[in-house]
Design an enzyme around this catalytic site. Structure first.
Site, PDB file in Angstrom:
ATOM      1  N   ASP A  34      32.121  26.258  63.700  1.00 36.98           N
ATOM      2  CA  ASP A  34      31.300  24.887  63.984  1.00 36.98           C
ATOM      3  C   ASP A  34      31.465  24.557  65.275  1.00 36.98           C
ATOM      4  O   ASP A  34      32.197  25.459  65.991  1.00 36.98           O
ATOM      5  CB  ASP A  34      32.034  23.932  63.073  1.00 36.98           C
ATOM      6  CG  ASP A  34      31.922  22.477  63.240  1.00 36.98           C
ATOM      7  OD1 ASP A  34      30.511  22.261  63.522  1.00 36.98           O
ATOM      8  OD2 ASP A  34      32.447  21.554  63.373  1.00 36.98           O
ATOM      9  N   ASP A  36      31.176  20.879  67.171  1.00 36.16           N
ATOM     10  CA  ASP A  36      31.860  19.920  67.450  1.00 36.16           C
ATOM     11  C   ASP A  36      33.418  19.842  66.872  1.00 36.16           C
ATOM     12  O   ASP A  36      33.540  20.166  65.583  1.00 36.16           O
ATOM     13  CB  ASP A  36      31.227  18.355  67.046  1.00 36.16           C
ATOM     14  CG  ASP A  36      29.925  18.309  67.874  1.00 36.16           C
ATOM     15  OD1 ASP A  36      29.982  18.454  69.120  1.00 36.16           O
ATOM     16  OD2 ASP A  36      28.664  17.981  67.300  1.00 36.16           O
ATOM     17  N   ASP A 198      36.131  21.778  61.067  1.00 36.67           N
ATOM     18  CA  ASP A 198      37.018  20.832  61.061  1.00 36.67           C
ATOM     19  C   ASP A 198      36.551  19.507  59.958  1.00 36.67           C
ATOM     20  O   ASP A 198      37.193  18.836  59.489  1.00 36.67           O
ATOM     21  CB  ASP A 198      37.173  20.113  62.442  1.00 36.67           C
ATOM     22  CG  ASP A 198      35.771  19.442  62.547  1.00 36.67           C
ATOM     23  OD1 ASP A 198      35.612  18.311  62.414  1.00 36.67           O
ATOM     24  OD2 ASP A 198      35.044  20.159  63.194  1.00 36.67           O
TER      25      ASP A 198
END
Length: 257
Positions: A34, A36, A198
Site C-alpha cells: 500500500d 499511504d 494498514d
C-alpha cells in the site's frame, strides 16, 4: 522538482529485474505495498486537502458518499480556484517522509529478485512522483492506482475501476482482485506473497493469501485490528517500521543482507 507530465502518467510501468536468487531459492516472490500510511508515514490526499485555505473551502465528505475519487476531484478543483498550481501539490506530496526503513526494505527486496508492486487508492501522479523523488521508481514493476493527469492547470483523477463485488474495498478498487489479476497478467505463479498495508481495503487481499504467504499489517492501524477478528491462512507479522520488517525477513532467510 519536476512533476509527471501527461504523457508519463501511465498506470502501470513494466521494468526488467535482475536474476539474483533469493536466499531460500524460491522461484518467485511478490511484495505488494500500500502507499499511504505504509510506504509513506501519512496520507497523500490529506496532504493535498491541507493546502486549502481558508479551511471552510474544504468540501464536505458527506456530499460524496462512497466515492472518494469524486471527492478528491472536487478538492483539486478548489485548489485550482485558489491558484495553487498542480505542480505545487505534487511537490509537497513528493516530500512526504517515508516510514522508517521502508526505502531500505524495498531496495533489499528488489536486490533479492522479489517483484514489487504498489496497490493504492491514492493516484498515479502522487505515487509515481514520490517514488521518483525518492529514487525508488526503478524497483517498482507495477503501480495499480487511480489514474491522474494534469489538464488545464488542474489535476484530473479517474477511478481505477468500478466494482461492487467486494464490500471490504472501495467502489473504485478491489485490491484482492488486483493481486490476483497481477499474477494472471504476468503469467507468474508466486511461491510466496508478502503483503504490506494498514487499512480496511487491505483486508480483502490479506484474506486471499495462503499459508505460504505473510501479511504485514501496520501496528495500531485498522488492518491489524481487523485481523484480530478475521482469519487469514497467512502468517501475520505486525510492524512499526520498515527496519523491523527488514530484520524479520533477513532472520527468516527470505532476503540476504
Amino acid at each position: 522538482m519536476s512533476s509527471l507530465s501527461t504523457s508519463e502518467s501511465v498506470l502501470v510501468k513494466e521494468l526488467f529485474v535482475s536474476s539474483k536468487t533469493p536466499v531460500q531459492e524460491l522461484k518467485n516472490m511478490l511484495a505488494v505495498f500500500d502507499f499511504d500510511q505504509t510506504i509513506v508515514d501519512g496520507n497523500s490526499d490529506i496532504v493535498a486537502i491541507d493546502l486549502i485555505s481558508p479551511t471552510n473551502l474544504v468540501p464536505n465528505r458527506r456530499d460524496f458518499p462512497n466515492n472518494w475519487t469524486q471527492y478528491m476531484q472536487r478538492v483539486f478543483d478548489i485548489i485550482k480556484s485558489i491558484e495553487i498550481p498542480p505542480e505545487q501539490i505534487i511537490d509537497v506530496v513528493s516530500l512526504m517522509r517515508p516510514n522508517d526503513g521502508m526505502p531500505k526494505l524495498m531496495r533489499a527486496l528488489y536486490e533479492n529478485n522479489v517483484d514489487i508492486i504498489v496497490a493504492s487508492d491514492s493516484n498515479s501522479l502522487f505515487i509515481y512522483n514520490w517514488l521518483k523523488h525518492n529514487k525508488l521508481s526503478d524497483i517498482v514493476s507495477c503501480i495499480y492506482t487511480n489514474p491522474a493527469t494534469i489538464s488545464d492547470s488542474v489535476i484530473k483523477i479517474e477511478p481505477y475501476a468500478v466494482q461492487n463485488k467486494c464490500n471490504w474495498c472501495t467502489t473504485n478498487m478491489c485490491k484482492g482482485a488486483i493481486m490476483e489479476e497481477h499474477a494472471l497478467n504476468t503469467n507468474k505463479k508466486y511461491d510466496k506473497i508478502l503483503y504490506f498495508g494498514d487499512g480496511q481495503n487491505d483486508l480483502c487481499p490479506v484474506l486471499k493469501l495462503t499459508k505460504n504467504d505473510i501479511a504485514f499489517p501496520r501496528l495500531g492501524y485498522i488492518l491489524e485490528n481487523l485481523l484480530k477478528s478475521h482469519i487469514t491462512p497467512a502468517k501475520v507479522i505486525p510492524w512499526c517500521t520498515g527496519e523491523y520488517i527488514y530484520e524479520f525477513l533477513k532472520s527468516s532467510k527470505l532476503i540476504s543482507a
